[in-house]
Design an enzyme around this catalytic site. Structure first.
Site, PDB file in Angstrom:
ATOM      1  N   GLN A  28     -48.712 -45.218 -76.667  1.00  0.00           N
ATOM      2  CA  GLN A  28     -50.123 -45.609 -76.791  1.00  0.00           C
ATOM      3  C   GLN A  28     -51.044 -44.449 -76.445  1.00  0.00           C
ATOM      4  O   GLN A  28     -50.604 -43.448 -75.887  1.00  0.00           O
ATOM      5  CB  GLN A  28     -50.398 -46.793 -75.848  1.00  0.00           C
ATOM      6  CG  GLN A  28     -49.938 -46.538 -74.430  1.00  0.00           C
ATOM      7  CD  GLN A  28     -49.462 -47.791 -73.697  1.00  0.00           C
ATOM      8  OE1 GLN A  28     -49.560 -48.924 -74.210  1.00  0.00           O
ATOM      9  NE2 GLN A  28     -48.887 -47.597 -72.526  1.00  0.00           N
ATOM     10  N   GLU A  80     -42.171 -50.679 -66.067  1.00  0.00           N
ATOM     11  CA  GLU A  80     -43.300 -50.233 -66.875  1.00  0.00           C
ATOM     12  C   GLU A  80     -42.767 -49.405 -68.031  1.00  0.00           C
ATOM     13  O   GLU A  80     -41.962 -48.479 -67.833  1.00  0.00           O
ATOM     14  CB  GLU A  80     -44.261 -49.407 -66.020  1.00  0.00           C
ATOM     15  CG  GLU A  80     -45.260 -48.554 -66.739  1.00  0.00           C
ATOM     16  CD  GLU A  80     -46.180 -49.292 -67.685  1.00  0.00           C
ATOM     17  OE1 GLU A  80     -46.199 -48.936 -68.872  1.00  0.00           O
ATOM     18  OE2 GLU A  80     -46.879 -50.220 -67.229  1.00  0.00           O
ATOM     19  N   ASP A  92     -38.543 -50.921 -71.175  1.00  0.00           N
ATOM     20  CA  ASP A  92     -39.113 -52.126 -71.796  1.00  0.00           C
ATOM     21  C   ASP A  92     -38.780 -53.367 -70.974  1.00  0.00           C
ATOM     22  O   ASP A  92     -37.601 -53.670 -70.732  1.00  0.00           O
ATOM     23  CB  ASP A  92     -38.558 -52.268 -73.222  1.00  0.00           C
ATOM     24  CG  ASP A  92     -39.275 -53.351 -74.018  1.00  0.00           C
ATOM     25  OD1 ASP A  92     -39.212 -53.310 -75.262  1.00  0.00           O
ATOM     26  OD2 ASP A  92     -39.901 -54.237 -73.394  1.00  0.00           O
ATOM     27  N   ASP A 130     -47.927 -58.238 -65.977  1.00  0.00           N
ATOM     28  CA  ASP A 130     -49.234 -57.575 -65.922  1.00  0.00           C
ATOM     29  C   ASP A 130     -49.268 -56.579 -67.079  1.00  0.00           C
ATOM     30  O   ASP A 130     -49.134 -55.373 -66.903  1.00  0.00           O
ATOM     31  CB  ASP A 130     -49.371 -56.855 -64.575  1.00  0.00           C
ATOM     32  CG  ASP A 130     -50.645 -56.030 -64.478  1.00  0.00           C
ATOM     33  OD1 ASP A 130     -50.779 -55.278 -63.486  1.00  0.00           O
ATOM     34  OD2 ASP A 130     -51.484 -56.129 -65.398  1.00  0.00           O
TER      35      ASP A 130
END
Ligand code: SAM
Length: 283
Positions: free
Chosen positions: A35, A110, A141, A160
């Site tokens: 990302q 994370e 993952d 989260d």
């Protein structure tokens, strides 16, 4: 989007609205394997982290989100020892979980290590508990981790994550919830950030259905203000197999042994009180 380098705006197409914040300067901009991550210094909200053009957190109001994603679930479990956080790379949720003395181990899974490294650099106040001996970090993952985890080995799972797009899409599926149910102990609780009650009932309604279909008999959504998120109003959904309101350790929550700035025992009860449109939509 920035305009004359003065403002950052997150446009929320489905809500037909935008959140804009005045910025001092852009501190970081990076495309990772997963990302795009941007960090800004703002005029009034402190530092701001943006992932994929969407606000993840600001230094000014993240405490509300991190406290409400953690403490209601932890105080609804009789003895929360083993906690797993899926996502949470900014470490704010981890900091809140480690405030609980009953917690003996927290694993954070994370997918993007760069989020944590940038949080350490630009949001050090969120990472103050990262060296706690009870904390462990896996960069991978969360969907795969949950598929491989031992049955009945976890008391609380906190999802989260980013919005249900890209790497986080699979975290809002029946298959993931079934894996979570397997991994949770008998009294275990799953809590997941569930977007805006005003804009995203088309997500929250089926979410309740998928959690029930996965075998969770108790599914409850709590609500809290989040000024920097779309609509300024956010939610988290809890799922378990025991009556979570009956299990609420109210005296412990009232004791204030856990230092907080938003959460307290009264907020806990109020946050689970659903507005009329919400109840009707679920019916
Ligand atoms: N509070 C934010 C929100 O509500 O949008 C979430 C903050 S936290 C930084 C979100 C994290 O979820 C990101 O760091 C992202 O990399 C992570 N994430 C997304 N999909 C994931 C997955 N499948 N497994 C583990 N982490 C994931």
């Amino acid at each position: 989007m920035t305009d004359n380098e003065q403002w950052f705006s997150e446009i929320c197409a489905e809500g037909g609205s935008a959140f804009s914040v005045k910025i001092r300067e852009k501190l970081h901009d990076e495309q990772t394997g997963f990302q795009r991550i941007e960090v800004f210094a703002t005029e009034k909200f402190g530092n701001l982290m943006v992932i994929g053009g969407r606000v993840m957190l600001t230094a000014r109001d993240n405490f509300i989100y991190h406290e409400m994603l953690s403490h209601p679930a932890l105080f609804s479990h009789p003895s929360p020892e083993q906690v797993v956080i899926i996502g949470g790379g900014d470490c704010g949720t981890l900091r809140e979980v480690l405030k609980h003395g009953r917690v003996t181990g927290v694993l954070q899974v994370e997918i993007d290590e760069r989020v944590t490294r940038l949080a350490e650099e630009f949001f050090p106040e969120l990472c103050i508990s990262n060296n706690d001996p009870r904390a462990r970090f896996v960069f991978g993952d969360g969907i795969e981790w949950m598929q491989a985890a031992a049955p009945g080995s976890v008391d609380i799972i906190i999802v989260d994550s980013t919005d249900p797009l890209g790497p986080a899409e699979g975290l809002y599926t029946g298959a993931f919830y079934r894996d979570c149910r397997q991994v949770l102990g008998e009294q275990g609780i799953l809590v997941q950030q569930s977007e805006s009650p005003l804009y995203h009932m088309d997500l929250i309604n089926p979410l309740h259905g998928k959690l029930r279909a996965a075998g969770f008999t108790e599914v409850r959504t709590l609500f809290f203000p989040q000024p920097s998120y779309p609509s300024g109003w956010w939610s988290a959904t809890l799922a378990g197999r025991r009556n979570m309101s009956a299990a609420f350790r109210e005296e412990d929550a009232r004791s204030n042994r856990i230092p907080t700035r938003y959460y307290n025992a009264a907020i806990h009860r109020a946050a689970f009180t659903a507005p009329e449109f919400f109840q009707q939509a679920l019916e």
